[in-house]
Motif scaffolding. Structure first.
Motif, mmCIF file in Angstrom:
data_model
loop_
_atom_site.group_PDB
_atom_site.id
_atom_site.type_symbol
_atom_site.label_atom_id
_atom_site.label_comp_id
_atom_site.label_asym_id
_atom_site.label_seq_id
_atom_site.Cartn_x
_atom_site.Cartn_y
_atom_site.Cartn_z
ATOM 1 N N GLN A 342 42.698 54.059 26.068
ATOM 2 C CA GLN A 342 42.978 53.521 24.735
ATOM 3 C C GLN A 342 43.790 54.542 23.944
ATOM 4 O O GLN A 342 43.348 55.657 23.693
ATOM 5 C CB GLN A 342 41.684 53.193 23.991
ATOM 6 N N THR A 343 44.999 54.151 23.539
ATOM 7 C CA THR A 343 45.874 55.032 22.776
ATOM 8 C C THR A 343 45.750 54.740 21.294
ATOM 9 O O THR A 343 45.418 53.627 20.889
ATOM 10 C CB THR A 343 47.347 54.878 23.204
ATOM 11 N N TRP A 344 46.064 55.789 20.493
ATOM 12 C CA TRP A 344 45.993 55.590 19.038
ATOM 13 C C TRP A 344 47.016 56.410 18.265
ATOM 14 O O TRP A 344 47.231 56.170 17.079
ATOM 15 C CB TRP A 344 44.589 55.914 18.514
ATOM 16 N N GLN A 345 47.680 57.357 18.920
ATOM 17 C CA GLN A 345 48.513 58.280 18.168
ATOM 18 C C GLN A 345 49.989 57.911 18.100
ATOM 19 O O GLN A 345 50.668 58.300 17.152
ATOM 20 C CB GLN A 345 48.357 59.697 18.718
ATOM 21 N N SER A 346 50.495 57.181 19.090
ATOM 22 C CA SER A 346 51.937 56.890 19.078
ATOM 23 C C SER A 346 52.291 55.920 20.191
ATOM 24 O O SER A 346 51.523 55.720 21.138
ATOM 25 C CB SER A 346 52.740 58.181 19.275
ATOM 26 N N SER A 347 53.500 55.352 20.084
ATOM 27 C CA SER A 347 54.034 54.550 21.183
ATOM 28 C C SER A 347 54.365 55.441 22.370
ATOM 29 O O SER A 347 54.286 55.000 23.522
ATOM 30 C CB SER A 347 55.284 53.797 20.720
ATOM 31 N N ALA A 348 54.732 56.708 22.096
ATOM 32 C CA ALA A 348 55.002 57.647 23.185
ATOM 33 C C ALA A 348 53.762 57.850 24.048
ATOM 34 O O ALA A 348 53.865 58.020 25.275
ATOM 35 C CB ALA A 348 55.482 58.984 22.622
ATOM 36 N N ALA A 349 52.587 57.832 23.425
ATOM 37 C CA ALA A 349 51.346 57.977 24.192
ATOM 38 C C ALA A 349 51.162 56.812 25.163
ATOM 39 O O ALA A 349 50.716 57.002 26.300
ATOM 40 C CB ALA A 349 50.156 58.082 23.248
ATOM 41 N N VAL A 350 51.503 55.602 24.722
ATOM 42 C CA VAL A 350 51.415 54.436 25.609
ATOM 43 C C VAL A 350 52.345 54.630 26.807
ATOM 44 O O VAL A 350 51.959 54.386 27.955
ATOM 45 C CB VAL A 350 51.781 53.144 24.855
ATOM 46 N N GLN A 351 53.546 55.100 26.529
ATOM 47 C CA GLN A 351 54.511 55.334 27.603
ATOM 48 C C GLN A 351 53.988 56.361 28.600
ATOM 49 O O GLN A 351 54.128 56.189 29.815
ATOM 50 C CB GLN A 351 55.836 55.806 26.992
ATOM 51 N N GLN A 352 53.362 57.423 28.105
ATOM 52 C CA GLN A 352 52.842 58.467 28.989
ATOM 53 C C GLN A 352 51.685 57.951 29.836
ATOM 54 O O GLN A 352 51.560 58.299 31.016
ATOM 55 C CB GLN A 352 52.399 59.660 28.153
ATOM 56 N N VAL A 353 50.836 57.132 29.238
ATOM 57 C CA VAL A 353 49.680 56.598 29.964
ATOM 58 C C VAL A 353 50.128 55.713 31.128
ATOM 59 O O VAL A 353 49.666 55.864 32.260
ATOM 60 C CB VAL A 353 48.745 55.825 29.006
ATOM 61 N N VAL A 354 51.039 54.778 30.851
ATOM 62 C CA VAL A 354 51.460 53.871 31.924
ATOM 63 C C VAL A 354 52.300 54.605 32.958
ATOM 64 O O VAL A 354 52.301 54.241 34.143
ATOM 65 C CB VAL A 354 52.206 52.641 31.364
ATOM 66 N N ALA A 355 53.013 55.653 32.537
ATOM 67 C CA ALA A 355 53.781 56.442 33.499
ATOM 68 C C ALA A 355 52.865 57.122 34.508
ATOM 69 O O ALA A 355 53.274 57.395 35.651
ATOM 70 C CB ALA A 355 54.624 57.487 32.774
#
Length: 505
Positions: A342-355
């Motif tokens: 579960q991300t909460w800090q940025s869209s960049a965090a979402v990108q890093q998680v799925v990467a």
């Protein structure tokens, strides 16, 4: 359905010009016999999956087809019972209340095929920092179901209080709850789960750890390090400080009792369990005699073992773990492929998680935190307040519905990884929210999140969805929520929907 249509419906005067005659039959132009719906057919096209009441993301088909015909017949067909529930919800939203007490629609004939873009569409509700009676949680569930959310995430423990009753660990609530009656018993939790299931919503319980656990220390002080330090800001994200020790045998005995008591009770109606993991302050471990260090290189293996222990227990109970993004992106833990981040800090965090190959939940605090803009809740003495004026909170300003509506959960996600973004959640934290103001804090802004997660952030041409088109829909949904007893805020003044040009720039 009939209660919604006839008892919890509204006269839509706000959506017509001033003093207009807008109701059927009032202007004398309609003289034929009244056409009535005489038959409603529900068609379940295939057997429900075994996981219907505790679905993993995407395991239950929520799509539906709705046909409302001029011959007085209506049909809703779906591949699951939850799909039928979504279709029935839409059908009630086609009708308005007439001043003669009947209900009517001007949309017949109509055919609708509808399906959600994302399989996880939730609200994270902090019921630890502020206690909510069960009836107030149920009111949120009713609103969530009516806006086609399908997850209620209860952040049920934190540093300030532990209201979750664990019979095998009685001191948690005896010492850790705000008051003896501000608790959630096993019966309460089961009641909430069952009520949510009736609305097509699955409940996700979160006990945040190892940080945000000071409340454990009131009953079990040997488990907590940096417990209520005066200089709390050095050791925690907010007062009071206190963190579960990372390498204590007593802590693991405690956790085993917790999981053995709690998880089997949740499993029948919940497929996921959230083990927390946000905002762990490394400085707290200077006081932890089991590690004696704040060095990330020293702490990381202990954190890995701690999370592994918890996730193994969740899996053993037949559930799937969820963690906050820090466990993957800050602590660099190796997480099982089943773990949802579960991300909460940025869209960049979402990108890093799925990467990294993990399923991700979106919830960027710059867009989807509903409690922002209330100002500081911490007091500042006169000699230390300089620099904090005008006392804005960390995520100010308030996130208006247009900003909320503008967030694309798939922002920056490569096409071959979009399937890993399984949805997202709006968040309502409890520092300045309780049962008195929660309705206006959440609604109708959460409905803007609901539409993005159900329909996607882009239209059929790939453009950002128009707020000009969304605004009257949201205003109408606000009226429907109010008739359901939800104290939802207005979207705008009536003029904006009553005039042809409205309130468009």
């Amino acid at each position: 359905m009939f209660d919604t249509l006839f008892e919890r419906n509204f006269i839509p005067w706000k959506f017509y010009p001033k003093r207009a005659v807008f109701e059927p039959g009032r202007d004398g132009t309609y003289r034929g016999p009244r056409k009535e719906i005489t038959k409603l057919t529900l068609v379940l096209k295939k057997p429900d999956p075994e996981t219907l009441l505790r679905p993993l993301a995407g395991s239950v088909d929520e799509s539906y087809e709705l046909a409302l015909n001029t011959d007085g017949t209506a049909t809703i067909a779906a591949n699951s019972t939850i799909g039928l529930v979504r279709g029935l919800t839409t059908m009630t939203q086609l009708f308005f209340k007439h001043s003669d007490g009947q209900v009517y629609t001007k949309l017949a004939p109509v055919k609708i095929f509808d399906a959600p873009k994302f399989p996880h569409r939730g609200l994270n509700m902090d019921v630890s920092r502020s206690y909510y009676p069960v009836k107030d949680i149920k009111r949120q569930i009713d609103a969530l179901g009516y806006t086609k959310f399908n997850r209620l995430h209860l952040h049920i423990t934190d540093s300030q209080s532990w209201p979750l009753v664990i019979p095998d660990l009685p001191w948690l609530t005896w010492k850790g709850a705000y008051q003896y009656d501000m608790i959630y018993t096993p019966t309460d939790i089961s009641d909430i789960q069952y009520y949510a299931a009736l609305h097509g919503i699955s409940v996700v319980i979160e006990t945040d750890m190892p940080g945000h656990t000071t409340s454990i220390g009131y009953g079990y002080p040997n488990l907590i390090t940096a417990f209520e330090e005066d200089d709390w800001a050095t050791y925690a994200a907010q007062p009071p400080s206190g963190t579960l020790k990372l390498n204590s045998q007593e802590v693991f005995v405690f956790l085993e009792k917790l999981w053995n008591d709690l998880l089997p009770r949740l499993k029948p109606l919940s497929a996921y369990y959230h083990t927390g993991g946000d905002e762990v302050n490394k400085n707290a471990y200077r006081f932890d005699e089991t590690v004696n260090s704040s060095d990330p290189a020293v702490l990381q293996p202990y954190m890995q073992s701690f999370v592994n222990f918890n996730h193994d227990a969740v899996r053993h109970a037949g559930m799937v773990p969820i963690v906050w993004e820090e466990m993957l992106l800050e602590w660099n833990l190796t997480l099982g492929r089943d773990v949802v981040v579960q991300t909460w800090q940025s869209s960049a965090a979402v990108q890093q998680v799925v990467a990294k190959g993990h399923k991700a939940l979106v919830g960027n605090y710059n867009f989807w935190y509903l409690d922002c803009g209330q100002g500081q809740w911490i007091d500042f003495p006169p000699d230390s307040s300089e620099g904090f004026w005008p006392y804005a909170d960390y995520c100010s300003p308030r996130k208006n519905w247009r900003l909320i509506y503008s967030l694309d959960p798939l922002d920056g996600i490569p096409a071959n990884q979009t399937h890993l973004v399984i949805g997202g959640e709006a968040h309502i934290w409890g520092e300045q929210t309780d049962a008195v103001n929660v309705d206006r804090m959440v609604w109708p802004r959460a409905a803007a999140v609901a539409e993005v997660l159900w329909s996607g952030a882009k239209d059929a041409e790939g453009r950002n969805r128009s707020q000009v088109e969304a605004s009257p829909r949201l205003a109408e949904m606000r009226e429907r929520l109010v008739t359901r007893g939800v104290g939802s805020e207005p979207v705008h003044m009536p003029y904006c929907t009553m005039e042809d040009k409205g309130c468009i720039w």
